[in-house]
Design a protein around this motif. Structure first.
Motif, PDB file in Angstrom:
ATOM      1  N   THR A  42      85.637 -41.295  23.705  1.00 35.46           N
ATOM      2  CA  THR A  42      86.351 -40.488  22.710  1.00 35.46           C
ATOM      3  C   THR A  42      85.422 -39.511  21.996  1.00 35.46           C
ATOM      4  OG1 THR A  42      87.972 -42.248  22.339  1.00 35.46           O
ATOM      5  CG2 THR A  42      87.768 -40.562  20.636  1.00 35.46           C
ATOM      6  N   GLY A  43      84.275 -40.012  21.548  1.00 35.10           N
ATOM      7  CA  GLY A  43      83.327 -39.160  20.828  1.00 35.10           C
ATOM      8  C   GLY A  43      82.813 -38.020  21.681  1.00 35.10           C
ATOM      9  N   VAL A  44      82.493 -38.325  22.940  1.00 34.42           N
ATOM     10  CA  VAL A  44      81.986 -37.291  23.844  1.00 34.42           C
ATOM     11  C   VAL A  44      83.073 -36.254  24.117  1.00 34.42           C
ATOM     12  CG1 VAL A  44      81.076 -36.833  26.155  1.00 34.42           C
ATOM     13  CG2 VAL A  44      80.338 -38.870  24.910  1.00 34.42           C
ATOM     14  N   HIS A  45      84.307 -36.724  24.287  1.00 40.06           N
ATOM     15  CA  HIS A  45      85.417 -35.792  24.537  1.00 40.06           C
ATOM     16  C   HIS A  45      85.620 -34.849  23.355  1.00 40.06           C
ATOM     17  CE1 HIS A  45      89.243 -34.201  25.842  1.00 40.06           C
ATOM     18  NE2 HIS A  45      89.790 -34.597  24.703  1.00 40.06           N
ATOM     19  N   GLU A  46      85.615 -35.404  22.154  1.00 44.98           N
ATOM     20  CA  GLU A  46      85.786 -34.571  20.962  1.00 44.98           C
ATOM     21  C   GLU A  46      84.640 -33.571  20.820  1.00 44.98           C
ATOM     22  OE1 GLU A  46      86.145 -37.388  17.828  1.00 44.98           O
ATOM     23  OE2 GLU A  46      88.250 -37.861  18.271  1.00 44.98           O
ATOM     24  N   THR A  47      83.426 -34.014  21.145  1.00 46.27           N
ATOM     25  CA  THR A  47      82.272 -33.114  21.091  1.00 46.27           C
ATOM     26  C   THR A  47      82.411 -31.986  22.105  1.00 46.27           C
ATOM     27  OG1 THR A  47      80.827 -34.923  20.367  1.00 46.27           O
ATOM     28  CG2 THR A  47      79.762 -32.985  21.300  1.00 46.27           C
ATOM     29  N   TRP A  48      82.863 -32.331  23.306  1.00 45.39           N
ATOM     30  CA  TRP A  48      83.028 -31.317  24.347  1.00 45.39           C
ATOM     31  C   TRP A  48      84.094 -30.287  23.965  1.00 45.39           C
ATOM     32  CZ3 TRP A  48      80.731 -29.158  28.267  1.00 45.39           C
ATOM     33  CH2 TRP A  48      81.471 -28.433  29.200  1.00 45.39           C
ATOM     34  N   MET A  49      85.203 -30.766  23.394  1.00 47.31           N
ATOM     35  CA  MET A  49      86.282 -29.866  23.026  1.00 47.31           C
ATOM     36  C   MET A  49      85.878 -28.924  21.896  1.00 47.31           C
ATOM     37  SD  MET A  49      88.614 -30.462  25.182  1.00 47.31           S
ATOM     38  CE  MET A  49      89.948 -29.506  24.463  1.00 47.31           C
ATOM     39  N   SER A  50      84.983 -29.381  21.029  1.00 55.55           N
ATOM     40  CA  SER A  50      84.604 -28.559  19.880  1.00 55.55           C
ATOM     41  C   SER A  50      83.396 -27.664  20.151  1.00 55.55           C
ATOM     42  CB  SER A  50      84.302 -29.447  18.663  1.00 55.55           C
ATOM     43  OG  SER A  50      83.229 -30.325  18.930  1.00 55.55           O
ATOM     44  N   THR A  51      82.519 -28.078  21.068  1.00 58.51           N
ATOM     45  CA  THR A  51      81.289 -27.312  21.300  1.00 58.51           C
ATOM     46  C   THR A  51      81.150 -26.778  22.723  1.00 58.51           C
ATOM     47  OG1 THR A  51      79.959 -29.241  21.960  1.00 58.51           O
ATOM     48  CG2 THR A  51      80.123 -28.768  19.594  1.00 58.51           C
ATOM     49  N   HIS A  52      81.743 -27.473  23.707  1.00 56.97           N
ATOM     50  CA  HIS A  52      81.555 -27.152  25.128  1.00 56.97           C
ATOM     51  C   HIS A  52      80.072 -27.086  25.484  1.00 56.97           C
ATOM     52  CE1 HIS A  52      85.689 -26.555  26.436  1.00 56.97           C
ATOM     53  NE2 HIS A  52      85.910 -26.013  25.252  1.00 56.97           N
ATOM     54  N   SER A  53      79.308 -27.951  24.855  1.00 61.90           N
ATOM     55  CA  SER A  53      77.874 -28.036  25.099  1.00 61.90           C
ATOM     56  C   SER A  53      77.551 -29.380  25.750  1.00 61.90           C
ATOM     57  CB  SER A  53      77.096 -27.892  23.788  1.00 61.90           C
ATOM     58  OG  SER A  53      75.729 -28.242  23.970  1.00 61.90           O
ATOM     59  N   LEU A  54      77.007 -29.337  26.959  1.00 60.35           N
ATOM     60  CA  LEU A  54      76.644 -30.570  27.654  1.00 60.35           C
ATOM     61  C   LEU A  54      75.547 -31.312  26.895  1.00 60.35           C
ATOM     62  CD1 LEU A  54      76.950 -32.420  30.095  1.00 60.35           C
ATOM     63  CD2 LEU A  54      75.286 -30.986  31.312  1.00 60.35           C
TER      64      LEU A  54
END
Length: 203
Positions: A42-54
């Motif tokens: 969940t945390g990684v998904h939210e981070t990806w959606m907000s930053t799109h930074s690997l």
């Protein structure tokens, strides 16, 4: 004549491997994530959606793994990898789990086949390829649970990735054993250390 037999055997094995791989790969299109996929990423998904930074996603998964370290018996690297499921980046790409599992095992098999079968035991490259493909066929056909061992990311991240990494580490250590080059010892030591941070069974 022996060379011809080796080539014919390899071609037959390749043909059978393609038939098995294509069926399993086709079935992977219909695989869907399980409950553990969601709460662990969940945390990684939210981070990806907000930053799109690997890089930010890697940092987030690391932070989550640290938080889960004591509660889940020290399976640090397993938890880190579980958070980086394809689901976290795009739910429609979850079928890549199958390809990741096969590629990981293929790399481990290739390295140990090269170091042990080819360099130590002088087996021909053709036969080494045949042996690797046969092991991959066994891996696909006789996995105790394809649902959890081939198509499910937490199963891959906790077990199968580490089996492939173990083959890779052993293959590299065999290269050190043969040539005594420190670079092989350092690389294999790092990999064995990483395996120790995994699931308690594989570690």
């Amino acid at each position: 004549i022996y060379y011809v037999i080796q080539v014919v055997a390899l071609l037959l094995i390749i043909n059978y491997f393609k038939s098995r791989y294509s069926l399993m790969s086709y079935a992977s299109q219909y695989v869907h994530p399980g409950m553990d996929d969601y709460w662990m990423s969940t945390g990684v998904h939210e981070t990806w959606m907000s930053t799109h930074s690997l890089w930010q996603c890697i940092k987030c998964s690391f932070k989550d793994a640290v938080g889960l370290y004591k509660r889940l018996n020290g399976t640090f690297l397993s938890m880190f990898l579980t958070g980086l499921t394809p689901l976290a980046f795009n739910e429609n790409r979850y079928h890549f789990v199958f390809d990741i599992a096969i590629i990981n095992m293929a790399i481990g098999l290739a390295v140990i086949a090269y170091s042990l079968l080819h360099r130590r035991w002088k087996m021909s490259v053709i036969n080494c390829i045949s042996v690797c493909l046969l092991f991959l066929i066994f891996y696909i056909d006789y996995a105790p649970s394809a649902n959890e061992g081939i198509y499910w990311w937490p199963g891959i991240a906790n077990y199968n990735l580490f089996f492939g990494l173990l083959l890779l580490a052993q293959g590299i250590f065999i290269l050190y054993w043969e040539k005594h080059r420190k670079i092989w010892l350092i690389l294999s030591s790092i990999m064995f250390f990483m395996i120790g941070l995994g699931n308690s069974i594989t570690g």
